[in-house]
Design a protein around this motif. Structure first.
Motif, PDB file in Angstrom:
ATOM      1  N   LEU A  38       0.884  -1.146   0.053  1.00 50.84           N
ATOM      2  CA  LEU A  38       0.057  -0.064  -0.125  1.00 50.84           C
ATOM      3  C   LEU A  38       0.823   1.105   0.021  1.00 50.84           C
ATOM      4  O   LEU A  38       1.972   1.390   0.662  1.00 50.84           O
ATOM      5  CB  LEU A  38      -0.882  -0.209   1.305  1.00 50.84           C
ATOM      6  CG  LEU A  38      -1.844  -1.176   1.594  1.00 50.84           C
ATOM      7  CD1 LEU A  38      -2.461  -0.831   2.846  1.00 50.84           C
ATOM      8  CD2 LEU A  38      -2.569  -1.447   0.293  1.00 50.84           C
ATOM      9  N   ALA A  39       0.669   2.268  -0.846  1.00 50.86           N
ATOM     10  CA  ALA A  39       1.257   3.573  -0.971  1.00 50.86           C
ATOM     11  C   ALA A  39       0.360   4.470  -1.308  1.00 50.86           C
ATOM     12  O   ALA A  39      -0.503   4.492  -2.150  1.00 50.86           O
ATOM     13  CB  ALA A  39       2.511   3.173  -1.673  1.00 50.86           C
ATOM     14  N   GLY A  40       0.807   5.788  -0.672  1.00 51.13           N
ATOM     15  CA  GLY A  40       0.258   6.976  -1.485  1.00 51.13           C
ATOM     16  C   GLY A  40       0.817   7.357  -2.520  1.00 51.13           C
ATOM     17  O   GLY A  40       2.003   6.986  -2.994  1.00 51.13           O
ATOM     18  N   VAL A  41       0.025   7.839  -3.647  1.00 44.85           N
ATOM     19  CA  VAL A  41       0.793   8.378  -4.907  1.00 44.85           C
ATOM     20  C   VAL A  41       0.649   9.645  -5.033  1.00 44.85           C
ATOM     21  O   VAL A  41      -0.315  10.222  -5.054  1.00 44.85           O
ATOM     22  CB  VAL A  41      -0.045   7.606  -6.195  1.00 44.85           C
ATOM     23  CG1 VAL A  41       0.413   8.283  -7.634  1.00 44.85           C
ATOM     24  CG2 VAL A  41       0.330   6.022  -6.268  1.00 44.85           C
ATOM     25  N   ILE A  42       1.736  10.349  -5.285  1.00 46.64           N
ATOM     26  CA  ILE A  42       1.933  11.896  -4.945  1.00 46.64           C
ATOM     27  C   ILE A  42       1.985  12.195  -6.549  1.00 46.64           C
ATOM     28  O   ILE A  42       3.141  11.555  -7.552  1.00 46.64           O
ATOM     29  CB  ILE A  42       3.203  12.263  -4.204  1.00 46.64           C
ATOM     30  CG1 ILE A  42       2.958  11.781  -3.074  1.00 46.64           C
ATOM     31  CG2 ILE A  42       3.463  13.957  -4.229  1.00 46.64           C
ATOM     32  CD1 ILE A  42       4.181  11.855  -2.369  1.00 46.64           C
ATOM     33  N   PHE A  89       5.664  11.208 -11.017  1.00 46.27           N
ATOM     34  CA  PHE A  89       4.951  10.489 -10.044  1.00 46.27           C
ATOM     35  C   PHE A  89       6.012  10.393  -8.880  1.00 46.27           C
ATOM     36  O   PHE A  89       7.117  10.074  -9.201  1.00 46.27           O
ATOM     37  CB  PHE A  89       4.143   9.383 -10.169  1.00 46.27           C
ATOM     38  CG  PHE A  89       3.039   9.405 -11.231  1.00 46.27           C
ATOM     39  CD1 PHE A  89       1.663   9.892 -10.738  1.00 46.27           C
ATOM     40  CD2 PHE A  89       3.221   9.292 -12.540  1.00 46.27           C
ATOM     41  CE1 PHE A  89       0.816  10.075 -11.699  1.00 46.27           C
ATOM     42  CE2 PHE A  89       2.269   9.702 -13.386  1.00 46.27           C
ATOM     43  CZ  PHE A  89       0.761   9.860 -12.914  1.00 46.27           C
ATOM     44  N   ALA A  90       5.416   9.987  -7.784  1.00 48.82           N
ATOM     45  CA  ALA A  90       6.259   9.619  -6.322  1.00 48.82           C
ATOM     46  C   ALA A  90       5.381   8.910  -5.909  1.00 48.82           C
ATOM     47  O   ALA A  90       4.190   8.804  -5.600  1.00 48.82           O
ATOM     48  CB  ALA A  90       6.769  10.919  -5.830  1.00 48.82           C
ATOM     49  N   PHE A  91       6.057   7.843  -4.971  1.00 43.07           N
ATOM     50  CA  PHE A  91       5.310   7.444  -3.976  1.00 43.07           C
ATOM     51  C   PHE A  91       5.358   7.843  -2.540  1.00 43.07           C
ATOM     52  O   PHE A  91       6.368   8.564  -2.116  1.00 43.07           O
ATOM     53  CB  PHE A  91       6.114   5.869  -3.834  1.00 43.07           C
ATOM     54  CG  PHE A  91       5.805   4.928  -5.014  1.00 43.07           C
ATOM     55  CD1 PHE A  91       4.668   4.410  -5.101  1.00 43.07           C
ATOM     56  CD2 PHE A  91       6.829   4.394  -5.666  1.00 43.07           C
ATOM     57  CE1 PHE A  91       4.277   3.705  -6.274  1.00 43.07           C
ATOM     58  CE2 PHE A  91       6.795   3.669  -6.706  1.00 43.07           C
ATOM     59  CZ  PHE A  91       5.547   3.169  -6.988  1.00 43.07           C
ATOM     60  N   GLY A  92       4.466   7.756  -1.524  1.00 43.25           N
ATOM     61  CA  GLY A  92       4.802   8.106  -0.214  1.00 43.25           C
ATOM     62  C   GLY A  92       5.023   7.002   0.448  1.00 43.25           C
ATOM     63  O   GLY A  92       5.841   6.097   0.158  1.00 43.25           O
ATOM     64  N   PHE A  93       4.995   6.962   2.048  1.00 44.32           N
ATOM     65  CA  PHE A  93       5.426   5.954   2.710  1.00 44.32           C
ATOM     66  C   PHE A  93       4.685   4.580   2.263  1.00 44.32           C
ATOM     67  O   PHE A  93       3.861   4.869   1.566  1.00 44.32           O
ATOM     68  CB  PHE A  93       4.952   6.361   4.094  1.00 44.32           C
ATOM     69  CG  PHE A  93       5.532   7.253   4.839  1.00 44.32           C
ATOM     70  CD1 PHE A  93       7.016   7.414   4.843  1.00 44.32           C
ATOM     71  CD2 PHE A  93       4.994   8.289   5.342  1.00 44.32           C
ATOM     72  CE1 PHE A  93       7.514   8.524   5.483  1.00 44.32           C
ATOM     73  CE2 PHE A  93       5.221   9.195   5.961  1.00 44.32           C
ATOM     74  CZ  PHE A  93       6.701   9.539   6.238  1.00 44.32           C
ATOM     75  N   ALA A  94       5.422   3.509   2.332  1.00 49.97           N
ATOM     76  CA  ALA A  94       4.992   2.382   1.772  1.00 49.97           C
ATOM     77  C   ALA A  94       4.737   1.137   3.033  1.00 49.97           C
ATOM     78  O   ALA A  94       5.182   1.208   3.829  1.00 49.97           O
ATOM     79  CB  ALA A  94       6.006   1.534   0.905  1.00 49.97           C
ATOM     80  N   GLU A  95       3.794   0.355   2.769  1.00 57.53           N
ATOM     81  CA  GLU A  95       3.333  -0.603   3.957  1.00 57.53           C
ATOM     82  C   GLU A  95       2.875  -1.896   3.257  1.00 57.53           C
ATOM     83  O   GLU A  95       1.959  -1.912   2.404  1.00 57.53           O
ATOM     84  CB  GLU A  95       2.156  -0.189   4.854  1.00 57.53           C
ATOM     85  CG  GLU A  95       1.643  -1.289   5.872  1.00 57.53           C
ATOM     86  CD  GLU A  95       0.577  -0.763   6.740  1.00 57.53           C
ATOM     87  OE1 GLU A  95       0.757   0.236   7.588  1.00 57.53           O
ATOM     88  OE2 GLU A  95      -0.569  -1.224   6.651  1.00 57.53           O
TER      89      GLU A  95
END
Length: 448
Positions: free
Chosen positions: A127-131, A432-438
């Motif tokens: 799971l990750a945020g997409v920036i 695009f960039a990712f946020g923190f990942a889990e």
């Protein structure tokens, strides 16, 4: 990395063989169109195994209770994919249906997947945020680096989505939109896996990172502003927010530390360009066994542990200061952005100093001996390209010993073995960039 229970075994507690038949089987797309609802009826209470097969992959869910009206959720399929669904019940022929998943939002980036040693990957979903400059939101990726779930950031949440987490009950994905200032509201968003019934909780001044608490509600980062002879100094706090939106400050950096007024701090508090951003806390973690909260004080190059029940500082760790004596020469913390409690001590993502071109961001394992008060660097993982991350970055120790690293602004996530061998990598397309990942083992458990 999918939940794969490929063998169908008899389920205890069912009626004699041949007496139960599946009727009225319906397979429909949920509001998130890569998620399936499977519904059917049986004459007598029963438990079935439901599986959705696509290509060489299969997602399997076993019902927990014997019922006559059945409803099972299957999540983890790529977009626009043909899925063969089977309901397997002892003593009956499989009931089958076919369906094609829908499209994910257009903002979901193209991804490049690299699996150098896929058999060493831990398995699960990331799971990750997409920036991005556009909408952005939250994605879940499968073992092949494919987006299998996405939710567009709701308009009421300010800023980018930096953190996504699986809810503690396993039935929803959580994310937060950060406040733009101490006197505005961030927003915690709970999205059930099928996409229906989204709920939100406001948090005054909450920003960047958060955790869900077993008691309900969230612990998040907040801001506190203090005046020092006309200078506005911005420190960070830990805030607990109830599901009704009520909040209280658990701890403030000002409680235990004092800003150095001999030099000017960076001006990264966007709500006031004249304010000086002192601690710049970016990451928060919770350890339920200790009932302790951990935060990364980026600009103080340190990690702090706070006892949640009392709101007191238990200890803090820094290279040349703090409550531990460093053993050896290895660097412990350098502008840290995430922290996780491990059996040995801590796993920290160190952003490093962006002003130093020779610095590589890294994930660092630290051994802590709290009785002796010593800290020692164990292992360090850096990308072979020596990535230097200007913001965020995270590292997560997985149950099998692998480590998931999000290189955020570089648009890259790696999963590495304890020996540092690359097992799984995903890169975003440009822009695009990712946020923190889990990483999580499954997307839900099939329960409504």
């Amino acid at each position: 990395m999918l939940l794969s229970l490929l063998a169908c075994v008899p389920v205890e507690g069912e009626a004699p063989k041949g007496e139960e038949l599946v009727t009225d089987l319906q397979v429909t797309l949920a509001e998130v169109p890569t998620v399936l609802w499977v519904r059917w009826t049986t004459a007598e209470p029963s438990r079935a195994v439901v599986q959705g097969t696509f290509g060489a992959d299969v997602i399997v869910v076993e019902e927990r209770e014997a019922v006559t009206d059945h409803e099972v959720l299957l999540a983890g399929f790529p977009a626009r994919t043909d899925v063969a669904v089977e309901v397997l019940l002892e003593g009956a022929e499989p009931a089958t249906a076919a369906i094609t998943t829908g499209a994910l939002p257009t903002w979901v980036p193209d991804l490049t997947y690299t699996a150098d040693v896929p058999e060493l990957a831990a398995g699960g979903f990331v799971l990750a945020g997409v920036i991005s400059l556009d909408e952005g939101g939250v994605v879940a990726l499968d073992h092949a680096g494919r987006p299998v779930w996405a939710h567009t950031r709701i308009a009421e949440s300010e800023g980018s989505v930096y953190r996504a987490r699986m809810s503690l009950d396993g039935n929803a994905i959580l994310y937060a939109g950060g406040a733009s200032a101490a006197d505005t509201y961030g927003l915690f968003v709970r999205v059930p896996l099928d996409g229906s019934g989204v709920t939100t909780t406001p948090g005054l001044g909450t920003h960047t990172d958060f955790v869900e608490l077993p008691s309900g509600g969230y612990a998040a980062l907040g801001w506190e502003l203090r005046d020092y002879d006309g200078r506005t100094i911005v420190g960070d706090t830990i805030v607990e927010v109830g599901l009704d939106g009520t909040s209280h400050v658990v701890w403030s950096a000002f409680d235990d530390f004092s800003p150095n007024l001999d030099h000017e701090h960076p001006h990264w508090y966007s709500a006031d360009p004249d304010a000086e951003d002192w601690t710049h806390i970016n990451g928060i973690a919770y350890d339920a066994a200790e009932d302790a909260l951990y935060v990364t004080m980026t600009f103080n190059n340190s990690v702090a542990r706070v006892d949640r029940g009392t709101g007191t500082l238990a200890w803090w760790l820094a290279d040349a200061a703090g409550d531990f004596t460093r053993v050896g020469d290895g660097e412990l913390v350098s502008q840290p952005h995430s922290v996780q409690r491990t059996p040995e001590g801590l796993l920290v993502f160190n952003r490093g100093n962006p002003a130093d071109a020779d610095t590589c961001s890294n994930a660092t394992d630290i051994a802590l001996d709290e009785a002796l008060g010593t800290a020692e660097q164990l292992d360090v993982y850096t990308s072979e390209r020596c990535l230097l991350i200007p913001f965020l970055g995270s590292a997560q120790r997985l149950p099998g010993g692998n480590t998931l690293v999000s290189w955020t602004s570089a648009g890259q996530m790696d999963e590495v073995t304890p020996d540092g061998e690359l097992a799984w990598r995903v890169n975003t397309s440009a822009g695009f960039a990712f946020g923190f990942a889990e990483e999580v083992a499954t997307l839900g458990d099939g329960a409504p």
